[in-house]
Design a protein around this motif. Structure first.
Motif, PDB file in Angstrom:
ATOM      1  N   PRO A  10       0.786  -1.239   0.000  1.00 22.98           N
ATOM      2  CA  PRO A  10       0.000   0.000   0.000  1.00 22.98           C
ATOM      3  C   PRO A  10       0.814   1.283   0.000  1.00 22.98           C
ATOM      4  N   ASN A  11       1.936   1.327   0.712  1.00 24.17           N
ATOM      5  CA  ASN A  11       2.697   2.576   0.755  1.00 24.17           C
ATOM      6  C   ASN A  11       3.338   2.934  -0.585  1.00 24.17           C
ATOM      7  N   PRO A  12       3.982   1.990  -1.282  1.00 24.02           N
ATOM      8  CA  PRO A  12       4.451   2.319  -2.625  1.00 24.02           C
ATOM      9  C   PRO A  12       3.318   2.748  -3.554  1.00 24.02           C
ATOM     10  N   ARG A  13       2.156   2.120  -3.408  1.00 23.45           N
ATOM     11  CA  ARG A  13       1.046   2.514  -4.262  1.00 23.45           C
ATOM     12  C   ARG A  13       0.595   3.937  -3.967  1.00 23.45           C
ATOM     13  N   ARG A  14       0.675   4.354  -2.723  1.00 27.61           N
ATOM     14  CA  ARG A  14       0.321   5.741  -2.382  1.00 27.61           C
ATOM     15  C   ARG A  14       1.172   6.723  -3.174  1.00 27.61           C
ATOM     16  N   VAL A  15       2.481   6.469  -3.238  1.00 25.13           N
ATOM     17  CA  VAL A  15       3.366   7.366  -3.974  1.00 25.13           C
ATOM     18  C   VAL A  15       3.103   7.279  -5.473  1.00 25.13           C
ATOM     19  N   SER A  16       2.916   6.078  -5.989  1.00 20.44           N
ATOM     20  CA  SER A  16       2.645   5.922  -7.418  1.00 20.44           C
ATOM     21  C   SER A  16       1.361   6.635  -7.815  1.00 20.44           C
ATOM     22  N   MET A  17       0.352   6.547  -6.975  1.00 13.73           N
ATOM     23  CA  MET A  17      -0.917   7.210  -7.258  1.00 13.73           C
ATOM     24  C   MET A  17      -0.765   8.719  -7.161  1.00 13.73           C
ATOM     25  N   PHE A  18       0.012   9.185  -6.201  1.00 13.44           N
ATOM     26  CA  PHE A  18       0.287  10.612  -6.048  1.00 13.44           C
ATOM     27  C   PHE A  18       0.970  11.147  -7.303  1.00 13.44           C
ATOM     28  N   ILE A  19       1.964  10.420  -7.798  1.00 19.83           N
ATOM     29  CA  ILE A  19       2.671  10.818  -9.014  1.00 19.83           C
ATOM     30  C   ILE A  19       1.725  10.865 -10.202  1.00 19.83           C
ATOM     31  N   ALA A  20       0.852   9.866 -10.300  1.00 17.14           N
ATOM     32  CA  ALA A  20      -0.102   9.825 -11.413  1.00 17.14           C
ATOM     33  C   ALA A  20      -1.072  10.993 -11.349  1.00 17.14           C
ATOM     34  N   GLU A  21      -1.543  11.331 -10.152  1.00 16.94           N
ATOM     35  CA  GLU A  21      -2.437  12.481 -10.003  1.00 16.94           C
ATOM     36  C   GLU A  21      -1.739  13.776 -10.424  1.00 16.94           C
ATOM     37  N   ARG A 201     -10.791   6.676 -10.943  1.00 18.98           N
ATOM     38  CA  ARG A 201      -9.857   7.717 -11.343  1.00 18.98           C
ATOM     39  C   ARG A 201      -8.686   7.111 -12.119  1.00 18.98           C
ATOM     40  N   PRO A 202      -8.183   7.790 -13.132  1.00 16.06           N
ATOM     41  CA  PRO A 202      -7.043   7.263 -13.882  1.00 16.06           C
ATOM     42  C   PRO A 202      -5.836   6.928 -13.014  1.00 16.06           C
ATOM     43  N   SER A 203      -5.620   7.705 -11.963  1.00 15.37           N
ATOM     44  CA  SER A 203      -4.457   7.436 -11.094  1.00 15.37           C
ATOM     45  C   SER A 203      -4.594   6.107 -10.371  1.00 15.37           C
ATOM     46  N   ALA A 204      -5.810   5.741 -10.007  1.00 16.68           N
ATOM     47  CA  ALA A 204      -6.036   4.450  -9.340  1.00 16.68           C
ATOM     48  C   ALA A 204      -5.786   3.304 -10.306  1.00 16.68           C
ATOM     49  N   GLN A 205      -6.199   3.488 -11.551  1.00 15.79           N
ATOM     50  CA  GLN A 205      -5.973   2.454 -12.562  1.00 15.79           C
ATOM     51  C   GLN A 205      -4.485   2.336 -12.885  1.00 15.79           C
ATOM     52  N   ALA A 206      -3.804   3.466 -12.971  1.00 19.26           N
ATOM     53  CA  ALA A 206      -2.383   3.461 -13.353  1.00 19.26           C
ATOM     54  C   ALA A 206      -1.486   2.881 -12.281  1.00 19.26           C
ATOM     55  N   SER A 207      -1.925   2.927 -11.023  1.00 24.88           N
ATOM     56  CA  SER A 207      -1.068   2.508  -9.914  1.00 24.88           C
ATOM     57  C   SER A 207      -1.349   1.099  -9.436  1.00 24.88           C
ATOM     58  N   LYS A 208      -2.164   0.352 -10.151  1.00 24.14           N
ATOM     59  CA  LYS A 208      -2.481  -1.023  -9.729  1.00 24.14           C
ATOM     60  C   LYS A 208      -1.224  -1.883  -9.672  1.00 24.14           C
TER      61      LYS A 208
END
Length: 208
Positions: A10-21, A201-208
């Motif tokens: 979950p923590n890496p995904r938080r950063v990946s989603m933040f970057i995507a947003e 949201r696109p960021s959620a899809q991109a960070s899967k």
């Protein structure tokens, strides 16, 4: 820059989603297999002595770890769209919401999974099943509280999408995958509706 992350955590995904947003480009992603123990090898520990992911390595060799710290740097690097507050007052309230999600919903979910799921035994030795089950119940208490918050407002920290939504969403998705926790099936319709909106949201899809 290089961002060290691990699949499904979950923590890496938080950063990946933040970057995507943010729409930030040019950061190389390096996968670290924590199940295989790659976060404990000599090369990675030289970068991050605590052996955790995510970690952001700068071109000059410096390494920034801890999810919130990485996001703070990225917010400064690219201020828009704003995810952490436009002035000191809004920043304080968004940080409060984000910390609640991190220290309660995410930590309780992660503790429940790490102590009850066989696939995570390599990460948590010894596992304490009773502790894990108790953390799962605490997670549900937090989730029921959040369900009522989302009955009154559109997003976790108020009326707009922020880092607090990212943290809460990644916590829920981790619980969805490993604990089979689906808020709607347990009467938390507002939390489920919010989760479904964020998942689109696109960021959620991109960070899967």
């Amino acid at each position: 820059m290089k961002l060290y992350i691990s699949s499904y955590a979950p923590n890496p995904r938080r950063v990946s989603m933040f970057i995507a947003e943010k729409g930030i480009a040019g950061i190389e992603t390096v996968m670290v297999d924590i199940i295989k123990g790659e976060h404990r090898n000599v090369d990675y520990l030289a970068k991050n002595p605590l052996g955790r992911v995510p970690a952001l390595e700068f071109d000059d060799g410096r390494v920034l770890s801890e999810t919130r710290a990485i996001c703070t740097y990225l917010e400064g690097l690219q201020p828009e769209p704003n995810l952490m507050g436009r002035d000191f007052e809004e920043r304080a309230f968004i940080e409060m919401a984000d910390r609640r999600m991190e220290l309660h919903l995410l930590l309780e979910t992660a503790s429940a999974a790490r102590h009850t799921h066989p696939a995570l035994a390599a990460l948590e030795q010894p596992q304490f099943a009773d502790f894990g089950a108790a953390q799962g119940e605490k997670m549900r208490i937090t989730a029921r509280w959040l369900d009522q918050v989302l009955a009154r407002q559109e997003y976790v920290a108020g009326e707009r999408f922020t880092i607090a939504d990212i943290t809460a969403f990644c916590a829920l998705e981790f619980g969805r995958g490993l604990l089979k926790f689906k808020p709607g099936e347990e009467g938390m319709e507002h939390l489920q509706s919010w989760r479904d909106r964020i998942a689109a949201r696109p960021s959620a899809q991109a960070s899967k």
